[in-house]
Design a protein around this motif. Structure first.
Motif, short mmCIF file in Angstrom:
data_model
loop_
_atom_site.label_atom_id
_atom_site.label_comp_id
_atom_site.label_asym_id
_atom_site.label_seq_id
_atom_site.Cartn_x
_atom_site.Cartn_y
_atom_site.Cartn_z
N SER A 49 0.80 -1.22 0.00
CA SER A 49 0.00 0.00 0.00
C SER A 49 0.84 1.27 0.00
CB SER A 49 -0.95 0.00 1.20
OG SER A 49 -0.22 0.10 2.41
N LEU A 50 2.14 1.14 0.28
CA LEU A 50 3.01 2.32 0.34
C LEU A 50 3.72 2.61 -0.97
CD1 LEU A 50 4.59 1.69 3.86
CD2 LEU A 50 2.74 3.28 3.27
N GLY A 51 3.80 1.63 -1.87
CA GLY A 51 4.45 1.89 -3.13
C GLY A 51 4.93 0.64 -3.82
N VAL A 52 5.56 0.84 -4.99
CA VAL A 52 6.08 -0.24 -5.83
C VAL A 52 7.59 -0.28 -5.70
CG1 VAL A 52 6.22 -1.15 -8.18
CG2 VAL A 52 4.17 0.08 -7.43
N SER A 53 8.13 -1.45 -5.41
CA SER A 53 9.59 -1.58 -5.27
C SER A 53 10.23 -2.26 -6.46
CB SER A 53 9.94 -2.35 -3.99
OG SER A 53 9.33 -3.63 -3.99
N ALA A 54 9.46 -3.02 -7.25
CA ALA A 54 10.06 -3.69 -8.41
C ALA A 54 8.97 -4.09 -9.40
CB ALA A 54 10.84 -4.93 -7.97
N VAL A 55 9.35 -4.13 -10.69
CA VAL A 55 8.46 -4.56 -11.77
C VAL A 55 9.20 -5.59 -12.62
CG1 VAL A 55 7.16 -3.87 -13.81
CG2 VAL A 55 7.26 -2.35 -11.83
N TYR A 56 8.58 -6.72 -12.87
CA TYR A 56 9.20 -7.78 -13.65
C TYR A 56 8.30 -8.12 -14.85
CZ TYR A 56 11.79 -8.32 -9.29
OH TYR A 56 12.54 -8.08 -8.17
N PRO A 57 8.63 -7.61 -16.05
CA PRO A 57 7.83 -7.95 -17.23
C PRO A 57 7.88 -9.45 -17.49
CG PRO A 57 9.28 -6.09 -17.67
CD PRO A 57 9.72 -6.67 -16.36
N LEU A 58 6.75 -9.99 -17.91
CA LEU A 58 6.69 -11.41 -18.23
C LEU A 58 7.36 -11.66 -19.59
CD1 LEU A 58 5.26 -13.54 -16.40
CD2 LEU A 58 3.51 -13.67 -18.18
N PRO A 59 8.09 -12.75 -19.74
CA PRO A 59 8.67 -13.06 -21.05
C PRO A 59 7.59 -13.14 -22.13
CG PRO A 59 9.63 -14.46 -19.38
CD PRO A 59 8.50 -13.73 -18.72
N ALA A 60 7.94 -12.70 -23.32
CA ALA A 60 6.96 -12.61 -24.40
C ALA A 60 6.33 -13.96 -24.73
CB ALA A 60 7.61 -12.02 -25.65
N GLU A 61 7.12 -15.04 -24.67
CA GLU A 61 6.55 -16.34 -25.01
C GLU A 61 5.50 -16.79 -24.00
OE1 GLU A 61 10.58 -17.11 -22.96
OE2 GLU A 61 9.71 -15.70 -24.42
N GLN A 62 5.66 -16.38 -22.73
CA GLN A 62 4.67 -16.72 -21.72
C GLN A 62 3.37 -15.93 -21.93
OE1 GLN A 62 6.18 -16.61 -17.72
NE2 GLN A 62 8.10 -17.67 -18.27
N LEU A 63 3.51 -14.67 -22.33
CA LEU A 63 2.32 -13.87 -22.63
C LEU A 63 1.60 -14.42 -23.86
CD1 LEU A 63 0.53 -11.43 -22.16
CD2 LEU A 63 2.18 -10.03 -23.41
N ARG A 64 2.35 -14.76 -24.90
CA ARG A 64 1.72 -15.31 -26.11
C ARG A 64 1.01 -16.62 -25.81
NH1 ARG A 64 6.29 -12.88 -28.78
NH2 ARG A 64 5.54 -11.47 -30.43
N ALA A 65 1.59 -17.44 -24.96
CA ALA A 65 0.96 -18.72 -24.63
C ALA A 65 -0.39 -18.50 -23.96
CB ALA A 65 1.89 -19.53 -23.72
N GLN A 66 -0.49 -17.49 -23.07
CA GLN A 66 -1.77 -17.19 -22.43
C GLN A 66 -2.81 -16.76 -23.47
OE1 GLN A 66 -1.43 -14.89 -18.52
NE2 GLN A 66 0.61 -14.57 -19.41
N LEU A 67 -2.40 -15.87 -24.37
CA LEU A 67 -3.33 -15.36 -25.37
C LEU A 67 -3.81 -16.46 -26.32
CD1 LEU A 67 -1.52 -12.00 -26.26
CD2 LEU A 67 -3.52 -12.29 -24.80
N GLN A 68 -2.89 -17.30 -26.76
CA GLN A 68 -3.26 -18.35 -27.69
C GLN A 68 -4.19 -19.37 -27.04
OE1 GLN A 68 0.60 -19.69 -28.95
NE2 GLN A 68 0.98 -17.82 -30.17
N SER A 69 -4.00 -19.62 -25.76
CA SER A 69 -4.89 -20.53 -25.06
C SER A 69 -6.29 -19.96 -24.97
CB SER A 69 -4.34 -20.83 -23.66
OG SER A 69 -5.20 -21.68 -22.95
N LEU A 70 -6.40 -18.67 -24.69
CA LEU A 70 -7.71 -18.03 -24.56
C LEU A 70 -8.45 -17.98 -25.89
CD1 LEU A 70 -6.91 -15.09 -22.12
CD2 LEU A 70 -8.16 -17.18 -21.61
N VAL A 71 -7.73 -17.78 -26.97
CA VAL A 71 -8.36 -17.70 -28.29
C VAL A 71 -9.13 -18.98 -28.60
CG1 VAL A 71 -7.87 -17.68 -30.76
CG2 VAL A 71 -6.79 -16.01 -29.28
N GLN A 72 -8.63 -20.09 -28.14
CA GLN A 72 -9.24 -21.38 -28.46
C GLN A 72 -10.57 -21.61 -27.74
OE1 GLN A 72 -6.28 -24.38 -27.62
NE2 GLN A 72 -4.66 -23.24 -28.68
N ASP A 73 -10.81 -20.83 -26.65
CA ASP A 73 -11.98 -21.16 -25.83
C ASP A 73 -12.75 -19.95 -25.30
OD1 ASP A 73 -13.68 -22.98 -24.35
OD2 ASP A 73 -12.58 -22.39 -22.55
N LEU A 74 -12.08 -18.84 -25.07
CA LEU A 74 -12.71 -17.69 -24.41
C LEU A 74 -12.44 -16.42 -25.21
CD1 LEU A 74 -11.68 -18.72 -20.81
CD2 LEU A 74 -14.04 -18.36 -21.53
#
Length: 545
Positions: free
Chosen positions: A77-102
């Motif tokens: 609640s006091l602030g953000v100490s670090a940000v870790y972007p997700l690797p692109a292949e992990q993001l693509r895998a989520q999107l491709q899975s959703l396209v098939q069903d949702l």
């Protein structure tokens, strides 16, 4: 500017539109197949913002949200100490899975944190849009409110400008985010209307500059003001969305809540301007109900109760009207009136184009009379002036009947009329000086409304009444809107904070009775005047009590 191939398509042909097509909120929450939206955003380990806030906001609209993880943050609640972007292949895998069903109706973005995330989203969005309409709502999370952490470098800013904004249907930055997207320094003198116009040049069809965190001007210290600029194919709306500023310190997640609420409303088929009004209502209510969690700013709490809360109904200005003391006072009057109980009874409302018929209608007992003469090439100004003057003079002996002159306000004021009815297009076409002349003249003012955003805009004038229509289908004039129905009429009465006049398709006694039972202060009769005498309609009106 030209559109990027494979991008926007608006509106979605399979979505119900406008407001009148939607079921009551209680039905939303029991929807066996709710609309699906995706949110590509960050995970807040403190549970206040990001995907946590998005999920709560979508649930309040009865919409199914698929949380697509784009980044992980270390924050509390006091602030953000670090940000870790997700690797692109992990993001693509989520999107491709959703396209098939949702498959989504709307995609909303929050913290993306990397150029790779932008590219992955654009690739998937373009693929989806090849055979369907998918709207894109962008909440450009470029930094943290608490602690001031920056989430966006110059490369990511350029990816927003070159790739995301040309594909965007709705952009919801705060002032600082708008400045960064435009390359302006912090605290630039550029006004929110100018910021929104400049951002629309980059591609978005609609922009809302949220102002909850901006209390620099006197009006903004009393009111939370968001500037909306909507240029959709089926409607255009510009103005200040206003609600009383709340003194809550628990505001973590308001930006996420606003954007997700707008996305959820769009997924339910609301037009863009209506979706922004609903987002304003939902976010204001979540802020009011925010709670402590940790030592800093706690999260806002989203519930579906906002939809039936008159306190959450905003006003919307007619464009960039001056935010002077008089305007703020008028808006506060309307906003406070929403909780002051039932509006006044007005009685039956007869509408005619024949000025000679008005005395007989008044004698028959109609309490409200409107002279509605539409200009045409065969009607001279002299004839119009004579008709209005004879109407005003002819009703001088009927003090219990109020005469409303439709549209021709200058001739009406010259003739001594004390009540005007104007459509929203007519009011919007007036200059600031003309509007002020009417508002200070002391005449009663009635304003039409046909949608949620038009109701909010009508409220900004503190009119004597707001007309809601068409309640039923009508043939007396061309109407691009679907019939509102009794459920929406009842909702108008609850939320307007002004007397509501039912109009459109009221041709049967049962409809007169139903309109009064819905809470309408008056019901308009046009063709019905030819079908039965006043006693018949008055009996139907009294039956609704």
């Amino acid at each position: 500017m030209s559109e990027t191939p494979g991008t926007r398509r608006y509106p979605h042909p399979s979505l119900p539109s406008p407001w009148a097509a939607e079921p009551p909120l209680a039905d939303w929450l029991q929807d066996p197949a709710p609309p699906v939206i995706w949110s590509l955003a960050g995970h807040d380990s403190g549970g206040g913002a990001g995907l946590s806030a998005d999920t709560r906001a979508a649930a309040a609209f009865g919409v199914h949200l698929c949380p697509v993880l784009a980044a992980v943050t270390a924050q509390n609640s006091l602030g953000v100490s670090a940000v870790y972007p997700l690797p692109a292949e992990q993001l693509r895998a989520q999107l491709q899975s959703l396209v098939q069903d949702l498959s989504p109706r709307v995609i909303k973005t929050g913290l993306l944190a990397s150029v790779a995330a932008v590219q992955a989203l654009c690739e998937q969005l373009d693929a989806l849009r090849r055979d369907r309409t998918v709207l894109l709502v962008i909440d450009p999370v470029l930094g943290a409110t608490a602690g001031g952490a920056a989430f966006c470098d110059e490369a990511l800013l350029q990816a927003y400008r070159a790739q995301l904004l040309p594909r965007c249907d709705l952009l919801t930055p705060n002032r600082r985010e708008a400045e960064r997207l435009l390359g302006l320094p912090p605290g630039s003198p550029t006004s929110p209307p100018a910021l929104a116009a400049a951002l629309r040049e980059l591609g978005p069809r609609a922009v809302c500059i949220t102002g909850g965190d901006d209390a620099s001007a006197p009006a903004q210290r009393e009111l939370a003001l968001d500037w909306i600029d909507v240029q959709a194919p089926d409607h255009q709306a510009q103005g200040w969305l206003a609600l009383p500023r709340l003194p809550s310190r628990h505001h973590h997640g308001t930006g996420c809540t606003f954007a997700t609420s707008a996305a959820a409303a769009l997924a339910r088929g609301f037009p863009m301007a209506d979706a922004l009004v609903l987002a304003k209502m939902a976010t204001w209510s979540t802020l009011r109900d925010g709670h402590a969690a940790g030592a800093g700013a706690g999260p806002v709490r989203a519930t579906p109760d906002f939809m039936a809360d008159p306190r959450a109904m905003p006003v919307l200005s007619f464009g960039a009207e001056p935010l002077n003391a008089g305007t703020v006072q008028r808006w506060r009057q309307v906003l406070e009136a929403a909780t002051n109980g039932q509006p006044s009874e007005m009685g039956l409302y007869a509408i005619t184009e024949d000025s000679q018929r008005l005395p007989a209608l008044a004698q028959a007992g109609y309490a409200q009379l409107q002279l509605r003469i539409k200009s045409g090439p065969s009607l001279s100004e002299a004839a119009l002036r004579h008709a209005i003057a004879s109407a005003v003079d002819g009703l001088g002996s009927h003090p219990r009947a109020t005469l409303w002159i439709n549209d021709h306000w200058q001739l009406a004021l010259q003739a001594g009329a004390r009540a005007l009815h104007l459509g929203q297009e007519d009011w919007a076409a007036l200059t600031d000086d003309q509007r002020q002349r009417i508002l200070v003249s002391g005449v009663h003012l009635g304003i039409s409304s046909h949608s949620l955003w038009e109701l909010a805009r009508a409220r900004s004038l503190a009119p004597h009444y707001i007309a809601c229509g068409p309640v039923w289908a009508t043939v007396t004039k061309d109407m691009p809107w679907r019939p509102q129905g009794l459920d929406n009429l009842t909702w108008w009465v609850r939320m307007a904070g002004r007397p509501v006049v039912a109009i459109g398709g009221i041709t049967e006694a049962e409809r007169v009775t139903a309109a009064r039972r819905a809470g309408a202060s008056s019901a308009c009769l046009v063709r019905a005047l030819e079908q039965a005498d006043a006693a018949h309609w008055q009996t139907a009106w009294e039956a609704g009590l």
